[in-house]
Motif scaffolding. Structure first.
Motif, PDB file in Angstrom:
ATOM      1  N   UNK A 328      27.286  10.495  36.303  1.00  0.00           N
ATOM      2  CA  UNK A 328      26.200  11.469  36.158  1.00  0.00           C
ATOM      3  C   UNK A 328      26.334  12.270  34.870  1.00  0.00           C
ATOM      4  N   UNK A 329      27.529  12.765  34.586  1.00  0.00           N
ATOM      5  CA  UNK A 329      27.741  13.597  33.399  1.00  0.00           C
ATOM      6  C   UNK A 329      27.390  12.832  32.128  1.00  0.00           C
ATOM      7  N   UNK A 330      27.754  11.543  32.067  1.00  0.00           N
ATOM      8  CA  UNK A 330      27.534  10.751  30.859  1.00  0.00           C
ATOM      9  C   UNK A 330      26.258   9.919  30.897  1.00  0.00           C
ATOM     10  N   UNK A 331      25.493  10.044  31.999  1.00  0.00           N
ATOM     11  CA  UNK A 331      24.246   9.289  32.139  1.00  0.00           C
ATOM     12  C   UNK A 331      24.491   7.810  31.872  1.00  0.00           C
ATOM     13  N   UNK A 332      25.529   7.248  32.482  1.00  0.00           N
ATOM     14  CA  UNK A 332      26.017   5.919  32.122  1.00  0.00           C
ATOM     15  C   UNK A 332      25.040   4.800  32.449  1.00  0.00           C
ATOM     16  N   UNK A 333      24.371   4.869  33.586  1.00  0.00           N
ATOM     17  CA  UNK A 333      23.474   3.782  33.971  1.00  0.00           C
ATOM     18  C   UNK A 333      22.279   3.688  33.036  1.00  0.00           C
ATOM     19  N   UNK A 334      21.701   4.827  32.715  1.00  0.00           N
ATOM     20  CA  UNK A 334      20.575   4.830  31.786  1.00  0.00           C
ATOM     21  C   UNK A 334      21.009   4.373  30.408  1.00  0.00           C
ATOM     22  N   UNK A 335      22.165   4.819  29.953  1.00  0.00           N
ATOM     23  CA  UNK A 335      22.690   4.398  28.660  1.00  0.00           C
ATOM     24  C   UNK A 335      22.954   2.896  28.642  1.00  0.00           C
ATOM     25  N   UNK A 336      23.480   2.360  29.739  1.00  0.00           N
ATOM     26  CA  UNK A 336      23.756   0.929  29.822  1.00  0.00           C
ATOM     27  C   UNK A 336      22.479   0.116  29.658  1.00  0.00           C
ATOM     28  N   UNK A 337      21.419   0.522  30.342  1.00  0.00           N
ATOM     29  CA  UNK A 337      20.159  -0.208  30.264  1.00  0.00           C
ATOM     30  C   UNK A 337      19.591  -0.170  28.845  1.00  0.00           C
ATOM     31  N   UNK A 338      19.669   0.993  28.191  1.00  0.00           N
ATOM     32  CA  UNK A 338      19.197   1.099  26.804  1.00  0.00           C
ATOM     33  C   UNK A 338      20.060   0.228  25.890  1.00  0.00           C
ATOM     34  N   UNK A 339      21.374   0.204  26.148  1.00  0.00           N
ATOM     35  CA  UNK A 339      22.264  -0.628  25.341  1.00  0.00           C
ATOM     36  C   UNK A 339      21.923  -2.107  25.445  1.00  0.00           C
ATOM     37  N   UNK A 340      21.582  -2.561  26.643  1.00  0.00           N
ATOM     38  CA  UNK A 340      21.202  -3.963  26.829  1.00  0.00           C
ATOM     39  C   UNK A 340      19.908  -4.284  26.071  1.00  0.00           C
ATOM     40  N   UNK A 341      18.953  -3.368  26.113  1.00  0.00           N
ATOM     41  CA  UNK A 341      17.701  -3.597  25.399  1.00  0.00           C
ATOM     42  C   UNK A 341      17.928  -3.605  23.876  1.00  0.00           C
ATOM     43  N   UNK A 342      18.817  -2.750  23.408  1.00  0.00           N
ATOM     44  CA  UNK A 342      19.141  -2.735  21.974  1.00  0.00           C
ATOM     45  C   UNK A 342      19.814  -4.030  21.559  1.00  0.00           C
ATOM     46  N   UNK A 343      20.731  -4.518  22.403  1.00  0.00           N
ATOM     47  CA  UNK A 343      21.400  -5.792  22.112  1.00  0.00           C
ATOM     48  C   UNK A 343      20.391  -6.926  22.011  1.00  0.00           C
ATOM     49  N   UNK A 344      19.440  -6.949  22.929  1.00  0.00           N
ATOM     50  CA  UNK A 344      18.412  -7.994  22.902  1.00  0.00           C
ATOM     51  C   UNK A 344      17.571  -7.905  21.627  1.00  0.00           C
TER      52      UNK A 344
END
Length: 444
Positions: A328-344
């Motif tokens: 929650x503090x690091x908003x990890x799930x949302x960051x992960x999804x954005x990271x995957x879209x950036x990788x694509x």
């Protein structure tokens, strides 16, 4: 009290921004039939935050005495557990030096599934890669040793890891370029570094926390050693960013339970949240072992280490609580999804993506992303539900006849048919890798 008032407005904004992450994470939860949080409940939680800060709970003296006994008795058991964990911890990662000036700093870290990562990325001379979670540089170093004349953009949100990447670039001139930022900032950082979309040959994404962060008590990630209850992966880069201590002291019981249930997959979330609210009415919660003792105090002594990990080792009852707060503090799930879209976006056709996850929430996001499944789509549907969903999709779009019950056309082809897990020898070398899952795919 004035300190809490000055930070409450910011925490409320962060909590509001996390509503989307809550709603998405709700769909990832493996126990979907459980009652999940909704927007109305979150709004009610936010309205009660100020009341929670300005009003101390009046505890029954008997309950207060029992709570105190449980908390103090759990401290002793936690100390005993630490002694047994010290030997195990040494086998997980070698001791890190106090200074990052040591040139072999990155080599002291034990990277997870290193052979599988290198094999899936298959680096060739002249190629360009992005390591989105550089950490101590174990994976990047292995890629540099595997192929000559490759370029690696080393991204990490942790300032300590950024310094290590800068240090490694001295050993590999013009081959390592350090980038400091979160997944959500990676697109801007890459463009500013001269990287155009559709030009990368491979991307590595190692989700979760690094061993360096767990092994540094001052970072507040681990309950094994006492430290400030921080848990911010960005460290002090954003002083106004709420810490885990801010969260447990500011949010009300219902909001805390929602965090623990959704992000920590904690089935006793209500009981733990209640214990936290009762304890903070006596004194602020600011230390890791203080929080661990409070959580332990909500359970009988026999339940303190009743849970087992994948290696059948006893785990502390507060482990999932710490996981939920950290995510929650690091908003990890949302960051992960954005990271995957950036990788694509930045991978070229034929480029390779390798993603490592360490718990079901992360793995479910990666799996759905690679399969082209809508993140809001339910999973494990019954036969009747599948039929209804397929008919609904067919009536909306013509091209969904080939991809029923929520699947869209995937933009990836898998390198491995099944998810890869660590080998027995890897787990013996690094027990923290026991829950790792590796998914690798090629962009079409």
């Amino acid at each position: 009290m004035q300190w809490y008032k000055s930070r409450i407005a910011f925490i409320q904004r962060v909590f509001c921004q996390s509503m989307q992450s809550f709603c998405v994470a709700r769909e990832y939860d493996i126990r979907y039939n459980r009652r999940m949080i909704n927007s109305k409940m979150l709004s009610q939680c936010l309205c009660q935050v100020n009341k929670c800060l300005l009003h101390n709970l009046k505890l029954n003296p008997i309950k207060l005495a029992a709570l105190s006994r449980r908390i103090h008795s759990s401290v002793k058991q936690l100390s005993e557990y630490e002694l047994t964990e010290q030997t195990t911890q040494k086998s997980e990662t070698k001791k890190l030096p106090d200074s990052t000036e040591n040139k072999n700093f990155g080599r002291l870290h034990v990277p997870v599934m290193m052979e599988e990562v290198v094999s899936c990325l298959s680096p060739q001379s002249g190629q360009c890669f992005l390591d989105m979670t550089f950490g101590a540089g174990g994976h990047s170093t292995a890629l540099l040793e595997k192929a000559s004349n490759i370029t690696i953009y080393a991204l990490d949100r942790d300032p300590t890891a950024y310094k290590i990447a800068q240090q490694l670039s001295e050993s590999y001139p013009k081959q390592i370029q350090a980038l400091l930022g979160q997944f959500s900032q990676s697109e801007a950082l890459l463009i500013s570094s001269g990287v155009e979309p559709g030009t990368l040959d491979g991307v590595l994404l190692d989700a979760g926390c690094s061993s360096m962060q767990f092994d540094t008590p001052e970072r507040g990630f681990s309950l094994q050693k006492d430290g400030p209850l921080d848990m911010r992966m960005d460290s002090d880069r954003y002083p106004d960013m709420p810490t885990a201590a801010d969260v447990v002291n500011a949010l009300d019981q219902q909001a805390l339970a929602s965090i623990l249930r959704t992000y920590g997959e904690e089935k006793h979330a209500k009981k733990i949240a209640s214990a936290i609210v009762q304890a903070r009415s006596i004194y602020p919660i600011t230390r890791t072992q203080q929080l661990a003792s409070i959580v332990a105090g909500a359970f009988p002594a026999s339940a303190l280490y009743a849970r087992k990990d994948l290696l059948q080792r006893p785990t502390h009852i507060a482990t999932k609580t710490f996981q939920g707060l950290r995510i929650f503090v690091n908003d990890e799930l949302h960051e992960l999804f954005i990271g995957l879209k950036t990788a694509e976006k930045f991978l070229k056709p034929g480029g390779r993506l390798v993603a490592l996850s360490f718990h079901s929430l992360e793995d479910r996001i990666i799996k759905r992303f690679l399969h082209g499944i809508d993140m809001t789509e339910k999973y494990n549907l019954g036969s009747k539900q599948k039929i209804r969903q397929a008919l609904k999709n067919c009536s909306k779009e013509e091209d969904t006849h080939e991809f029923p019950h929520g699947k869209s056309n995937s933009k990836w082809t898998f390198i491995q048919k099944k998810v890869l897990t660590p080998q027995a020898k890897d787990i013996l070398t690094n027990p923290r890798a026991r829950s790792a899952k590796l998914r690798a795919a090629v962009k079409l």
